[in-house]
Scaffold this motif. Structure first.
Motif, PDB file in Angstrom:
ATOM      1  N   LEU A 155     -11.781  88.160  11.266  1.00  0.00           N
ATOM      2  CA  LEU A 155     -12.983  88.129  10.427  1.00  0.00           C
ATOM      3  C   LEU A 155     -12.721  87.295   9.186  1.00  0.00           C
ATOM      4  CD1 LEU A 155     -14.134  91.830  10.817  1.00  0.00           C
ATOM      5  CD2 LEU A 155     -15.380  89.804  11.554  1.00  0.00           C
ATOM      6  N   TYR A 199     -12.873  83.639  10.201  1.00  0.00           N
ATOM      7  CA  TYR A 199     -14.233  83.103  10.350  1.00  0.00           C
ATOM      8  C   TYR A 199     -14.805  82.764   8.983  1.00  0.00           C
ATOM      9  CZ  TYR A 199     -13.632  85.873  14.648  1.00  0.00           C
ATOM     10  OH  TYR A 199     -13.138  86.437  15.783  1.00  0.00           O
ATOM     11  N   ALA A 200     -14.600  83.673   8.043  1.00  0.00           N
ATOM     12  CA  ALA A 200     -15.156  83.443   6.706  1.00  0.00           C
ATOM     13  C   ALA A 200     -14.489  82.243   6.041  1.00  0.00           C
ATOM     14  CB  ALA A 200     -14.988  84.686   5.852  1.00  0.00           C
ATOM     15  N   ALA A 209     -15.891  79.125   7.476  1.00  0.00           N
ATOM     16  CA  ALA A 209     -17.274  78.900   7.075  1.00  0.00           C
ATOM     17  C   ALA A 209     -17.386  78.372   5.654  1.00  0.00           C
ATOM     18  CB  ALA A 209     -18.074  80.189   7.212  1.00  0.00           C
ATOM     19  N   ARG A 255     -21.368  71.048   6.684  1.00  0.00           N
ATOM     20  CA  ARG A 255     -22.216  72.113   7.247  1.00  0.00           C
ATOM     21  C   ARG A 255     -21.788  72.462   8.665  1.00  0.00           C
ATOM     22  NH1 ARG A 255     -28.106  69.583   8.766  1.00  0.00           N
ATOM     23  NH2 ARG A 255     -27.357  67.849  10.015  1.00  0.00           N
ATOM     24  N   ARG A 256     -21.097  71.537   9.321  1.00  0.00           N
ATOM     25  CA  ARG A 256     -20.625  71.854  10.661  1.00  0.00           C
ATOM     26  C   ARG A 256     -19.553  72.935  10.652  1.00  0.00           C
ATOM     27  NH1 ARG A 256     -19.839  65.729  12.207  1.00  0.00           N
ATOM     28  NH2 ARG A 256     -19.416  65.820   9.986  1.00  0.00           N
ATOM     29  N   LEU A 276     -19.992  75.741   9.439  1.00  0.00           N
ATOM     30  CA  LEU A 276     -20.698  76.980   9.803  1.00  0.00           C
ATOM     31  C   LEU A 276     -20.752  77.136  11.313  1.00  0.00           C
ATOM     32  CD1 LEU A 276     -23.625  76.632   7.278  1.00  0.00           C
ATOM     33  CD2 LEU A 276     -21.770  78.305   7.173  1.00  0.00           C
ATOM     34  N   LEU A 277     -21.072  76.030  11.981  1.00  0.00           N
ATOM     35  CA  LEU A 277     -21.133  76.090  13.446  1.00  0.00           C
ATOM     36  C   LEU A 277     -19.762  76.412  14.021  1.00  0.00           C
ATOM     37  CD1 LEU A 277     -23.361  73.012  14.271  1.00  0.00           C
ATOM     38  CD2 LEU A 277     -23.980  75.430  14.271  1.00  0.00           C
ATOM     39  N   ALA A 332     -17.397  78.034  12.608  1.00  0.00           N
ATOM     40  CA  ALA A 332     -17.078  79.436  12.348  1.00  0.00           C
ATOM     41  C   ALA A 332     -17.836  80.338  13.321  1.00  0.00           C
ATOM     42  CB  ALA A 332     -17.424  79.796  10.909  1.00  0.00           C
ATOM     43  N   TYR A 333     -19.107  80.002  13.551  1.00  0.00           N
ATOM     44  CA  TYR A 333     -19.909  80.822  14.464  1.00  0.00           C
ATOM     45  C   TYR A 333     -19.332  80.771  15.874  1.00  0.00           C
ATOM     46  CZ  TYR A 333     -23.865  82.535  17.128  1.00  0.00           C
ATOM     47  OH  TYR A 333     -24.647  83.242  17.990  1.00  0.00           O
ATOM     48  N   LEU A 366     -16.333  82.726  16.009  1.00  0.00           N
ATOM     49  CA  LEU A 366     -16.636  84.166  15.945  1.00  0.00           C
ATOM     50  C   LEU A 366     -16.993  84.692  17.327  1.00  0.00           C
ATOM     51  CD1 LEU A 366     -18.390  86.178  13.309  1.00  0.00           C
ATOM     52  CD2 LEU A 366     -19.463  86.233  15.539  1.00  0.00           C
ATOM     53  N   TYR A 389     -13.139  71.372  10.270  1.00  0.00           N
ATOM     54  CA  TYR A 389     -14.136  71.535   9.212  1.00  0.00           C
ATOM     55  C   TYR A 389     -13.780  72.616   8.195  1.00  0.00           C
ATOM     56  CZ  TYR A 389     -16.680  68.588  12.397  1.00  0.00           C
ATOM     57  OH  TYR A 389     -17.036  67.550  13.217  1.00  0.00           O
ATOM     58  N   LEU A 422     -21.102  89.680   9.814  1.00  0.00           N
ATOM     59  CA  LEU A 422     -20.613  88.346   9.489  1.00  0.00           C
ATOM     60  C   LEU A 422     -21.317  87.301  10.341  1.00  0.00           C
ATOM     61  CD1 LEU A 422     -18.619  86.619   7.896  1.00  0.00           C
ATOM     62  CD2 LEU A 422     -16.963  86.984   9.701  1.00  0.00           C
ATOM     63  N   LEU A 480     -23.636  84.262   9.075  1.00  0.00           N
ATOM     64  CA  LEU A 480     -23.419  82.863   9.443  1.00  0.00           C
ATOM     65  C   LEU A 480     -24.691  82.240   9.999  1.00  0.00           C
ATOM     66  CD1 LEU A 480     -19.892  82.893  11.124  1.00  0.00           C
ATOM     67  CD2 LEU A 480     -20.565  81.703   9.040  1.00  0.00           C
ATOM     68  N   ILE A 490     -26.548  79.009   8.801  1.00  0.00           N
ATOM     69  CA  ILE A 490     -26.786  77.888   9.715  1.00  0.00           C
ATOM     70  C   ILE A 490     -28.268  77.507   9.678  1.00  0.00           C
ATOM     71  CG2 ILE A 490     -26.872  77.255  12.167  1.00  0.00           C
ATOM     72  CD1 ILE A 490     -24.254  78.851  12.505  1.00  0.00           C
ATOM     73  N   ALA A 521     -28.858  75.497   6.696  1.00  0.00           N
ATOM     74  CA  ALA A 521     -28.251  74.169   6.692  1.00  0.00           C
ATOM     75  C   ALA A 521     -28.873  73.248   7.723  1.00  0.00           C
ATOM     76  CB  ALA A 521     -26.748  74.293   6.939  1.00  0.00           C
ATOM     77  N   PHE A 522     -29.249  73.795   8.876  1.00  0.00           N
ATOM     78  CA  PHE A 522     -29.717  72.930   9.960  1.00  0.00           C
ATOM     79  C   PHE A 522     -31.204  73.095  10.241  1.00  0.00           C
ATOM     80  CE2 PHE A 522     -25.219  73.357  10.634  1.00  0.00           C
ATOM     81  CZ  PHE A 522     -24.818  72.125  11.103  1.00  0.00           C
TER      82      PHE A 522
END
Lengths: 493, 493, 121
Positions: free
Chosen positions: B145, B148-149, B152, B157-158, B160-161, B163-164, B167, B239, C94, C98, C102, C105-106
């Motif tokens: 966890l 992931y944080a 992120a 901004r990628r 975030l993707l 990290a997702y 996750l 990233y 979490l 996210l 996202i 951002a997108f």
């Protein structure tokens, strides 16, 4: 012997020999503020190194076995140094000529107002340290490490000019040397370690009874082409490319230290990894004789086509290096002695030629053979020395080059290779064809264009260096016994 | 007195540190707390290692509840080694972190960043130290966890993707792990790994136990990014903030490998893994796929961080190859590569992070000529890159040497060749970057770049120096890895 | 007949497997990021049941010592799963956080829309 070497242990002497140039490099960096002090440091370092090498030589001639302890790294891998006759000869030649070359460098670098001289002298010292490491390495792994350091430390020297040309040359230099060593030499070393269980240089080799003929041939090929510094065709391209370097670099490194490190490694591998007995009995060396002979003739032929003086000398070096490889490939005792002797003989001859090329460049700013016509009358000393160097390379008396070719021919006869004797003859004729016209035209040709009145001889340090090396060629003719005495201690079995 | 509680302190201190960090609003204060905590960790880890080396495994009953009912922290040679690895890397990057984080993370989030980092450190150390299957899951999720944080928080901004994506995949992996543990628990009635190992004897081949093994292997393999379960890794590393990438690449996957070794060798045992099941063959195929597939993909990357991430996947292949080779030497190679790869990859990501700090880009074209502006950083990149290739004299060679030797002892000549061949691919992708940063003209974006501040430079140089140092002195790394491999293969439970 | 009996008496396992597989399927097949998280939650929940159901012993009572009872249910799975639930909630939280970021951002939470835009460079 000299420097109280009598009280020091052999181990200490070897380590000091490695440390002196390394520390010298540091001192050169520290004394960068004053060129005079810096150059003095270089000379003192070179002198000290030579004195220590001579002290080691004294021990070796007394029959002492000099070796350091080993430093284990992993199973089958260790660092260690041991002095044997071949390495001794190489260390003597390299460290002795470093002194002469340093004198020459001072004249050349100042005369041409080269930039970054501190870096130049530092890299030189590091290159010499790695050369000593190669000469005294007790096993292939140690040798390989210093081999790579030598490549990396000479790279800044090759690209010293910093222009596009230098960079392009440097690229080829790095690419060929690093490429061959990592793609061919290193796997060969790994394979040897796995097959033999050791990498130590042992008289008689370490592979006897452990591999069949096919394996031996593949391994030998990987070694011979992997040792790119030996410039065996087709991996010779780096040597002409490296001619973009300032002349002292071409002289000491690309006529002596680097290329000789290559052929030295070749000889060591043949002698102490394969063993000439093993090669001769299996015939795994047969192909190498022909490849070396081809490289020998082709190098000379290409040299004839080159108008750039340094390029011609470079191809001549490619051809002359093949002599040493040939000596090892013959796998006979005389062949090995001839090849090993050629390391020294060619070193003196070729360094003289390069010194002359540099002197011509410094004094007259001429680089092409066709421009030299008539120049001998304004630079008689330089061209006289050039003639001496050329005669020694060709192998005519009264110069040292005669002896190595003599023993090589003996070695070829010993191996029953009459054709090779013929090849050696032809090659000498080719040498005459591409070397002798240069001094002849310089002395007797018409001076081209308008009278170049401003030209006179190169700076004094250059002339001193040229004088010393051409004298060396002469002395080696009359006293080859010293080298022969040393080389006869090589244990073949 | 306090030394008795070292195992608990190893985990509790970073946990409490994280809580303290969370109370700060200013990044530099939180950084200071994290620094103090991180610097303390290696002392505890080394203390544990010394104790284990002298007195054998340590068992620590957390909260005084005796095992197998309470949670046991069990430190033996293998996880003491992993603890040292994680804590040393954690300590070395903290000085580096300050500037890097100030540059990449918004001011109001910096304290949180350090909080999360300490949680991640706590989780990783916890996985390594605990002797309880379910406790390991909890720590795995704590670290995941946090990871992931951390990812992120990257500026792109990628991130975030990435990290997702991680996750989702990470949670699936962790859940697979819990399923495996659940099945084992229902079969043995215990969660203590040592106890489980004893009780599993006799039912190793029951369907539920084998299913558990399958779930555990897949779950942990997701975490360690074993090919083809690596898809989360390249984006995550590319990233994430530089500091997070450095930390994660050096530690997270290594801890997962440790967990796999723990289950394979101490819980299921050598017989089940190697004799009854084709684990060796499966891992051999996957490792080779990683070594070649990921390396080839790395060659074509434009983003250098992504390239290094793919190289990480390939390098993990070498580690798992050690499991596949299935003898002491090979396993030693795999285990020592845990440490060696951590050193070199951390140094590489630090170098690229420093370049990002100066020029704000990690695209290969923007790096042109950066060597002239940031010579120390680019130099560190080259040295660590050489280590990645496995050039002799670096740690990379030591790992590959052991792997090659192990393969040879199995009679797998072809594998030795494949290891060499895969190294050639790494020459290409490392060489490509080296070529751009040293031999191209300086890109406009980096005209005014210079080496980063000392706080970033020193940790980077320290790790780079370590990649050379441990290439020669292998007593600490390979020595302990060998002990651990011997211990694992002896089947001591 | 015996086979049927085996199948039916292990009904708890069938439920678990069904939940597990459908959860995984949702994670893989859906492009909507929130739905993926729902699937993930379902997948995790199935594991809770995997732990809990064998913990119940037929005729067993809650594990409180009393001279009247000799058979107790195993309490440990409940404790473990309590932890696992906490972990699952944290993961979900979490993950949703996210997804919110996202979306900011997108401007989308559909994978094909996002990845269709700027995949690689």
């Amino acid at each position: 012997m000299a420097l109280g070497g009598g009280t020091m242990t052999g181990e200490a002497l070897i380590i000091i020999a490695l440390l002196v140039p390394t520390i010298g490099a540091g001192l050169i960096w520290l004394t960068a503020w004053n060129p005079n002090v810096r150059e003095a440091t270089t000379l003192v370092t070179a002198g000290t190194l030579f004195a220590i090498v001579v002290a080691i030589l004294g021990r070796v001639l007394n029959g002492e076995d000099l070796a350091t302890g080993t430093w284990p790294i992993a199973p089958g891998l260790e660092l260690g140094f041991r002095v044997e006759p071949l390495g001794m000869l190489f260390a003597c030649v390299a460290s002795g000529l470093w002194i002469v070359n340093s004198i020459y460098s001072i004249g050349y670098m100042r005369g041409n107002k080269e930039p970054r001289q501190t870096q130049f002298y530092m890299c030189f010292a590091i290159a010499l340290a790695s050369t000593i490491g190669i000469a005294f390495a007790a096993n292939l792994f140690t040798l390989f490490l210093f081999y790579e350091v030598l490549t990396l430390s000479t790279y800044p020297l090759v690209t010293h000019k910093g222009d596009e040309n230098a960079k392009a040359g440097g690229r080829v230099y790095l690419l060929v040397l690093l490429g061959t060593s990592t793609v061919l030499l290193l796997p060969a070393i790994i394979a040897t370690a796995l097959i033999a269980g050791t990498l130590d240089f042992m008289p008689g080799g370490i592979l006897t009874g452990k591999a069949d003929k096919a394996t031996l041939m593949i391994l030998l090929a990987m070694f011979m082409f992997g040792i790119g510094k030996a410039a065996l065709m087709p991996f010779h391209r780096w040597l002409p490319a490296a001619m973009v370097a300032p002349t002292p670099v071409s002289a000491l490194l690309h006529a002596v230290a680097v290329v000789k490190a290559g052929v030295f490694t070749v000889t060591k591998v043949v002698l102490y990894i394969f063993g000439i007995e093993l090669l001769a009995s299996t015939g795994a060396n047969e192909w190498l004789i022909w490849v070396a002979a081809a490289s020998l003739l082709l190098g000379s032929l290409v040299a004839m086509t080159k108008d750039n003086l340094k390029a011609r000398l470079a191809y001549s070096t490619v051809s002359q290096l093949a002599y040493v490889v040939l000596g090892a490939a013959l796998a006979t005792s005389w062949g090995v002695i001839g090849g090993a002797m050629h390391i020294a003989m060619h070193a003196f001859g070729k360094i003289t030629l390069f010194f002359c090329a540099g002197a011509i460049y410094t004094a007259a700013h001429k680089t092409e053979v066709s421009e030299l016509s008539g120049l001998g009358r304004t630079m008689p000393f330089t061209f006289a020395a050039f003639l001496i160097g050329a005669l020694s390379i060709i192998g005519l008396p009264p110069f040292g080059g005669l002896w190595s070719k003599w023993y090589l021919a003996l070695g070829a006869l010993q191996a029953g290779q009459i054709v090779i004797v013929a090849v050696l003859m032809i090659s000498s004729l080719l040498n005459i064809a591409y070397l002798l016209p240069i001094p002849i035209k310089a002395f007797f040709g018409q001076a081209s264009g308008r009278k170049s009145s401003g030209i006179k001889e190169a700076p004094l340090p250059c002339l001193i260096a040229i004088g010393l090396t051409s004298l060396g060629c002469l002395i080696l003719f009359f006293f080859p016994d010293g080298i022969l005495n040393l080389l006869s201690r090589i244990q073949v079995q | 007195m306090i030394s008795e509680h070292l195992p608990a302190l190893q985990v509790v201190v970073p946990l409490l540190g994280a809580v303290v960090c969370a109370f700060f609003t200013r990044g530099d204060r939180a950084w200071f707390v994290a620094l103090v905590v991180s610097l303390a960790m290696p002392f505890i880890a080394f203390g544990l290692l010394l104790k284990v080396l002298h007195g054998g495994p340590i068992s620590y009953a957390l909260g005084g509840w005796a095992p197998p009912f309470g949670i046991e922290y069990r430190v033996d040679i293998l996880n003491a080694y992993v603890l040292v690895l994680v804590s040393v890397i954690g300590a070395v990057i903290m000085p580096y972190a300050k500037r890097s984080v100030e540059h990449e993370i918004e001011a109001d989030k910096q304290a949180w960043f350090y909080t999360i980092y300490l949680l991640c450190l706590c989780g990783l150390l916890g996985i390594a130290i605990t002797g309880d299957a379910f406790n390991a899951f909890v720590f795995m999720e704590v670290s995941s966890l946090a990871t992931y944080a951390l990812i992120a928080m990257g500026r792109d901004r990628r991130a975030l993707l990435a990290a997702y994506q991680y996750l989702i995949m990470g949670t699936i992996g962790a859940t697979f792990y819990v399923i495996g543990v659940g099945l084992l628990y229902s079969m043995t009635g215990t969660l203590n790994l040592a106890d489980m190992a004893n009780r599993i004897a006799g039912i190793e081949n029951s369907r539920a136990v084998l299913a558990a093994l399958a779930f555990l292997t897949v779950g942990i393999s997701l975490k360690l990014a074993l090919f083809p379960l690596h898809v989360w890794l390249p984006n995550a590393y590319a990233y994430a903030p530089s500091m997070a990438t450095v930390f994660l690449s050096a530690t997270a996957t290594k801890v997962a490998v440790y967990l796999l070794l723990r289950y394979f060798f101490t819980v299921f045992g050598v017989t089940v893994i190697y004799a009854d099941l084709p684990i060796s063959e499966i891992f051999l195929l996957l490792s080779l796929a990683a070594m070649f597939g990921a390396s080839i993909v790395a060659v074509f990357q434009q983003n250098v961080k992504r390239m290094l991430a793919y190289s990480s996947v390939a390098q993990i292949g070498y580690i798992t190859l050690g499991i596949a080779i299935a003898n002491k030497t090979g396993l030693t190679g795999g285990i020592v590569h845990l440490f060696n790869h951590a050193l070199m990859k951390a140094a590489l990501f630090m170098a690229i992070g420093a370049i990002f700090y100066r020029i704000g880009s990690v695209k290969i074209d923007d790096l042109a000529g950066i060597g002239k502006r940031m010579p120390m950083t680019a130099g560190a990149f080259v040295v660590a890159g050489l280590s990645l290739i496995g050039v002799p004299g670096t740690v990379g060679f030591i790992s590959k040497w052991y792997l090659g030797l192990g393969a040879f002892q199995q009679g797998w000549w072809w594998l030795v060749m494949l290891i060499v061949l895969s190294s050639v691919i790494s020459i290409i992708y490392v060489g490509r970057v080296v070529e751009v940063i040293w031999f191209r003209d300086v890109a406009p974006a980096s005209r005014r770049a210079k080496d980063p501040p000392l706080s970033m430079l020193l940790p980077m140089l320290l790790l780079t120096a370590a990649t050379i140092y441990f290439g020669f002195d292998t007593v600490l790394t390979a020595g302990i890895a060998e002990l651990a491999a011997e211990w694992l293969l002896a089947g001591v439970r | 007949m015996e086979l049927l009996h085996t199948i039916v008496s292990h009904y708890n396992h069938w439920i678990i497997i069904f939940l597990m597989v459908s959860g995984l399927y949702i994670v893989v097949a859906r492009g909507n990021m929130v739905k993926k998280l729902v699937g993930l939650g379902l997948f995790q929940t199935s594991v809770y049941l995997l732990y809990l159901s064998p913990g119940k012993i037929l005729g067993g009572t809650p594990p409180i010592l009393s001279p009247d009872f000799t058979v107790y249910s195993n309490p440990l799975p409940h404790v473990l799963i309590l932890t696992a639930i906490v972990v699952g909630v944290a993961t979900l939280a979490l993950g949703l956080a996210l997804v919110v970021r996202i979306n900011e951002a997108f401007g989308s939470i559909e994978e094909d829309e996002i990845f269709g835009g700027d995949e690689d460079e």
